[in-house]
Motif scaffolding. Structure first.
Motif, short mmCIF file in Angstrom:
data_model
loop_
_atom_site.label_atom_id
_atom_site.label_comp_id
_atom_site.label_asym_id
_atom_site.label_seq_id
_atom_site.Cartn_x
_atom_site.Cartn_y
_atom_site.Cartn_z
N ASP A 56 0.82 -1.21 0.00
CA ASP A 56 0.00 0.00 0.00
C ASP A 56 0.86 1.26 0.00
O ASP A 56 0.36 2.36 -0.26
N LYS A 57 2.14 1.10 0.31
CA LYS A 57 3.05 2.24 0.39
C LYS A 57 3.48 2.68 -1.01
O LYS A 57 3.91 1.86 -1.82
N PRO A 58 3.36 3.97 -1.33
CA PRO A 58 3.79 4.45 -2.65
C PRO A 58 5.29 4.17 -2.86
O PRO A 58 6.08 4.30 -1.94
N TYR A 59 5.63 3.80 -4.08
CA TYR A 59 7.03 3.50 -4.39
C TYR A 59 7.48 4.36 -5.56
O TYR A 59 6.87 4.36 -6.63
N VAL A 60 8.54 5.13 -5.33
CA VAL A 60 9.13 5.96 -6.38
C VAL A 60 10.61 5.59 -6.48
O VAL A 60 11.31 5.54 -5.48
N SER A 61 11.06 5.33 -7.70
CA SER A 61 12.45 4.93 -7.91
C SER A 61 13.27 6.11 -8.44
O SER A 61 12.83 6.84 -9.33
N HIS A 62 14.46 6.28 -7.86
CA HIS A 62 15.38 7.34 -8.29
C HIS A 62 16.69 6.69 -8.73
O HIS A 62 17.33 5.99 -7.94
N HIS A 63 17.09 6.94 -9.95
CA HIS A 63 18.34 6.38 -10.47
C HIS A 63 18.83 7.20 -11.64
O HIS A 63 18.05 7.53 -12.54
N ARG A 64 20.10 7.55 -11.61
CA ARG A 64 20.70 8.28 -12.73
C ARG A 64 22.16 7.86 -12.86
O ARG A 64 22.94 8.01 -11.93
N TRP A 65 22.49 7.31 -14.01
CA TRP A 65 23.86 6.85 -14.24
C TRP A 65 24.79 8.04 -14.47
O TRP A 65 24.46 8.97 -15.21
N VAL A 66 25.97 7.99 -13.82
CA VAL A 66 27.03 8.97 -14.09
C VAL A 66 28.35 8.21 -14.17
O VAL A 66 28.54 7.20 -13.50
N PRO A 67 29.29 8.69 -14.99
CA PRO A 67 30.61 8.04 -15.07
C PRO A 67 31.33 8.11 -13.72
O PRO A 67 31.05 8.98 -12.89
N LEU A 68 32.26 7.21 -13.51
CA LEU A 68 33.01 7.17 -12.26
C LEU A 68 33.72 8.50 -12.00
O LEU A 68 33.86 8.93 -10.84
N GLU A 69 34.15 9.15 -13.07
CA GLU A 69 34.85 10.44 -12.94
C GLU A 69 33.95 11.54 -12.37
O GLU A 69 34.43 12.56 -11.89
N GLU A 70 32.64 11.33 -12.41
CA GLU A 70 31.69 12.32 -11.88
C GLU A 70 31.19 11.93 -10.49
O GLU A 70 30.22 12.51 -9.99
N LYS A 182 22.96 17.62 -3.48
CA LYS A 182 24.12 17.97 -4.31
C LYS A 182 24.43 16.82 -5.25
O LYS A 182 23.87 15.73 -5.14
N SER A 183 25.35 17.07 -6.19
CA SER A 183 25.76 16.02 -7.12
C SER A 183 26.73 15.07 -6.44
O SER A 183 27.36 15.41 -5.42
N ALA A 184 26.87 13.88 -7.00
CA ALA A 184 27.80 12.88 -6.44
C ALA A 184 29.24 13.38 -6.51
O ALA A 184 30.07 12.99 -5.67
N ARG A 185 29.54 14.22 -7.47
CA ARG A 185 30.89 14.77 -7.61
C ARG A 185 31.31 15.59 -6.39
O ARG A 185 32.48 15.66 -6.04
N ARG A 186 30.32 16.22 -5.70
CA ARG A 186 30.61 17.15 -4.62
C ARG A 186 30.49 16.53 -3.23
O ARG A 186 30.56 17.24 -2.22
N LEU A 187 30.30 15.23 -3.14
CA LEU A 187 30.20 14.58 -1.83
C LEU A 187 31.49 14.73 -1.04
O LEU A 187 32.59 14.56 -1.56
N THR A 188 31.37 15.05 0.25
CA THR A 188 32.53 15.13 1.13
C THR A 188 32.86 13.74 1.66
O THR A 188 32.06 12.80 1.53
#
Length: 241
Positions: A56-70, A182-188
């Motif tokens: 009954d719980k709503p399901y939303v999927s989030h996925h976006r491919w980025v190169p390893l360099e990003e 933020k973007s994956a590139r900017r993760l601390t």
């Protein structure tokens, strides 16, 4: 009668041989394709979607491919520190970790796993989440295939792009934007360690609302990252491969 029986058995064996051959060929094609092509969807993503149909719980999927360099090298370093410190040295299976896990599980109710990043990549990409021996056998098979056909850099790239970091949150880019804006590139390094800390149970723990247990794991992962050389581990990997 005997001749008819032998003919039936021969046809059955030939049919089984063709089925096995086609299965193996299909596996090889899949592994070869994903050596170069960004992964649009994984087996685990499909499984979660199917499971959501009976919820009954709503399901939303989030996925976006980025190169390893990003992706911030801190996230690769955090995952290696948390999940597979011998990642660059083994061929898919860390036998020392497996032996330690077996010894630990014999004397403890809290079970410890020993799956490598390569094994987790094989399972998440091609298979489903379960504890059956069939799934474990297929996981070993696909692990050997990707270790033989991909570079370590590619294995890490695919892993970081499809691993489940939260309910419906797959991959570094989706996780960074969902939990930290933020973007994956900017993760601390601290944020990367939090994401790695939830991996044992990403549907229970949240990187942006860490419990005391997750904070403890984050601190341990940061210490392990420093011990292993931090971001330099992933930068050296990228340079080599």
């Amino acid at each position: 009668m005997a001749k008819t029986k032998r003919g039936w058995m021969r046809r059955l064996l030939v049919g089984l041989g063709w089925a096995v051959g086609l299965f193996l060929a299909f596996n090889l094609v899949l592994v070869l394709v994903f050596r170069f092509v960004p992964v649009p969807v994984s087996g685990l993503m499909v499984q979660r979607r199917i499971e959501s149909w009976s919820s009954d719980k709503p399901y939303v999927s989030h996925h976006r491919w980025v190169p390893l360099e990003e992706i911030s090298p801190s996230l690769g370093a955090a995952v290696i520190a948390a999940e597979d410190q011998n990642f660059t040295d083994h061929f898919g299976f860390d036998w020392q970790a497996i032996e330690k896990a077996v010894q630990h599980n014999e004397h403890s109710r809290r079970k410890r796993g020993a799956s490598t990043v390569s094994q987790q990549t094989a399972k998440n990409l091609f298979l489903w989440s379960s504890r059956s021996w069939t799934r474990k056998g297929l996981e070993a098979w696909f692990t050997l295939l990707i270790e033989a056909g991909w570079s370590k850099k590619r294995i890490l790239e695919v892993y970081l792009n499809i691993v489940e970091f939260g309910d419906g949150v797959y991959g570094a880019e989706a996780a960074a934007r969902t939990f930290f804006g933020k973007s994956a590139r900017r993760l601390t390094a601290s944020e990367a360690a939090l994401l790695a800390a939830v991996l044992p149970n990403p549907r229970k723990f949240r990187a942006n609302a860490p419990s005391e247990y997750i904070r403890g794991r984050q601190s341990w992962i940061l210490n392990q990252m420093r011990h292993l050389g931090g971001e330099q581990v992933v930068k050296d990997l990228e340079a080599k491969l």
